[in-house]
Scaffold this active site. Sequence first.
Site, PDB file in Angstrom:
ATOM      1  N   ASP A  89      45.792  42.418   6.992  1.00 37.05           N
ATOM      2  CA  ASP A  89      46.359  43.339   7.881  1.00 37.05           C
ATOM      3  C   ASP A  89      47.021  41.560   8.538  1.00 37.05           C
ATOM      4  O   ASP A  89      46.216  40.986   8.727  1.00 37.05           O
ATOM      5  CB  ASP A  89      45.313  43.180   8.684  1.00 37.05           C
ATOM      6  CG  ASP A  89      45.490  43.908  10.298  1.00 37.05           C
ATOM      7  OD1 ASP A  89      46.592  43.710  10.890  1.00 37.05           O
ATOM      8  OD2 ASP A  89      44.339  43.957  10.651  1.00 37.05           O
TER       9      ASP A  89
ATOM     10  N   ARG B  82      48.239  40.421  11.232  1.00 41.09           N
ATOM     11  CA  ARG B  82      48.471  40.870  12.970  1.00 41.09           C
ATOM     12  C   ARG B  82      47.731  39.643  13.937  1.00 41.09           C
ATOM     13  O   ARG B  82      46.686  39.022  13.163  1.00 41.09           O
ATOM     14  CB  ARG B  82      47.918  42.621  13.607  1.00 41.09           C
ATOM     15  CG  ARG B  82      48.778  43.167  13.320  1.00 41.09           C
ATOM     16  CD  ARG B  82      47.975  44.742  14.100  1.00 41.09           C
ATOM     17  NE  ARG B  82      46.784  45.201  12.907  1.00 41.09           N
ATOM     18  CZ  ARG B  82      45.909  46.092  13.723  1.00 41.09           C
ATOM     19  NH1 ARG B  82      46.262  46.664  13.976  1.00 41.09           N
ATOM     20  NH2 ARG B  82      44.696  46.435  13.341  1.00 41.09           N
TER      21      ARG B  82
HETATM   22  N1  LIG Z   1      51.118  47.697   6.590  1.00 43.07           N
HETATM   23  C1  LIG Z   1      50.660  48.968   7.130  1.00 43.07           C
HETATM   24  N2  LIG Z   1      50.273  48.601   8.168  1.00 43.07           N
HETATM   25  C2  LIG Z   1      50.312  50.692   8.624  1.00 43.07           C
HETATM   26  C3  LIG Z   1      50.064  51.740   7.274  1.00 43.07           C
HETATM   27  N3  LIG Z   1      49.387  52.374   8.416  1.00 43.07           N
HETATM   28  C4  LIG Z   1      49.399  51.858   9.778  1.00 43.07           C
HETATM   29  N4  LIG Z   1      50.224  50.851   9.656  1.00 43.07           N
HETATM   30  C5  LIG Z   1      49.755  50.428  10.809  1.00 43.07           C
HETATM   31  O1  LIG Z   1      48.835  49.988  11.545  1.00 43.07           O
HETATM   32  C6  LIG Z   1      49.069  49.477  12.944  1.00 43.07           C
HETATM   33  C7  LIG Z   1      47.771  50.443  13.705  1.00 43.07           C
HETATM   34  O2  LIG Z   1      46.824  49.659  12.546  1.00 43.07           O
HETATM   35  P1  LIG Z   1      45.274  50.513  12.403  1.00 43.07           P
HETATM   36  O3  LIG Z   1      44.652  49.656  11.057  1.00 43.07           O
HETATM   37  O4  LIG Z   1      45.541  52.023  11.980  1.00 43.07           O
HETATM   38  O5  LIG Z   1      44.315  50.723  13.615  1.00 43.07           O
HETATM   39  P2  LIG Z   1      44.164  49.524  14.555  1.00 43.07           P
HETATM   40  O6  LIG Z   1      45.197  49.336  15.485  1.00 43.07           O
HETATM   41  O7  LIG Z   1      43.349  48.176  14.246  1.00 43.07           O
HETATM   42  O8  LIG Z   1      43.060  49.882  15.267  1.00 43.07           O
HETATM   43  P3  LIG Z   1      41.951  50.770  16.587  1.00 43.07           P
HETATM   44  O9  LIG Z   1      42.432  50.102  17.396  1.00 43.07           O
HETATM   45  O10 LIG Z   1      40.316  51.665  16.466  1.00 43.07           O
HETATM   46  O11 LIG Z   1      43.614  51.708  16.131  1.00 43.07           O
HETATM   47  C8  LIG Z   1      50.334  49.778  13.285  1.00 43.07           C
HETATM   48  O12 LIG Z   1      50.552  48.519  13.307  1.00 43.07           O
HETATM   49  C9  LIG Z   1      50.414  50.754  11.678  1.00 43.07           C
HETATM   50  O13 LIG Z   1      52.080  50.652  11.788  1.00 43.07           O
HETATM   51  C10 LIG Z   1      50.061  51.564   6.299  1.00 43.07           C
HETATM   52  O14 LIG Z   1      50.003  52.166   5.392  1.00 43.07           O
HETATM   53  N5  LIG Z   1      50.337  49.725   5.941  1.00 43.07           N
END
Ligand SMILES: Nc1nc2c(ncn2[C@@H]2O[C@H](COP(=O)(O)OP(=O)(O)OP(=O)(O)O)[C@@H](O)[C@H]2O)c(=O)[nH]1
EC number: 3.5.4.25
Length: 205
Positions: free
Chosen positions: A126, A128
């Site tokens: 992650d 971010r």
């Molecule tokens: N690298 C990658 N990114 C993903 C994948 N699936 C979803 N994403 C990205 O993950 C992000 C969303 O994050 P999540 O981890 O699903 O959820 P979160 O935002 O951390 O947590 P919540 O607040 O509970 O939704 C978005 O930017 C999506 O584009 C994947 O398989 N690989």
Amino acid sequence: MPVVFVAASKLPTPFAQFTMHGFLDEATGREHVVLSLGDFTDGAPVLGRLHSECLTGDALFSQRCDCGSQLEGALKAIAREGRGVLLYLRQEGRGIGLLNKIRAYELQDGGADTVEANERLGFAADQRDYAMCLPMLEHLGVKALRLMTNNPRKVKALTDMGIVVAERVPLHTGHNPHNKLYLATKASKLDHMMGNEHQGEVDRA
Ligand SMILES: Nc1nc2c(ncn2[C@@H]2O[C@H](COP(=O)(O)OP(=O)(O)OP(=O)(O)O)[C@@H](O)[C@H]2O)c(=O)[nH]1
Ligand SMILES: [Zn+2]
């Protein structure tokens, strides 16, 4: 480099008429958006969501993840309450970008989970960063949130920057046969809280 406010406009949606605030992150060149509803001057914690961009889930109806459903659920919850903020953060693919996310999906089609796929491509699970949220929340006068998320990293990031997270509101929605492994991996490898907390829970209703 600062995150600067550029302009605000009305944004009518099926759920409510939000105000849309546009920001430029001068360090990354990314353009972020906040949808807000209601008045925050009383200082009471604001129902809020930090939503990371997911073109496939938010706009293209993908069932590989739960993002589209979470986006809709969060906007509906804010509309029901008549007060809240949704920060739409342009960090697609947990920060690796759309094309790399498609590369990661290709590896997942071959059997990797979401974390293994990122790592095989040379990325962290992650990538971010939520630093841009502070100037955006300051601009709106929001100091305390009731945060709709299952992700404890978001709670920590906000708390570390001095925003009060008065409550975490679980956001369990959008489960389907295609995203079972994806959601299980978020719980086991990314510390997401996917338990059966029902208090204050948001759904799409
Ligand atoms: N690298 C990658 N990114 C993903 C994948 N699936 C979803 N994403 C990205 O993950 C992000 C969303 O994050 P999540 O981890 O699903 O959820 P979160 O935002 O951390 O947590 P919540 O607040 O509970 O939704 C978005 O930017 C999506 O584009 C994947 O398989 N690989
Ligand atoms: Zn998604």
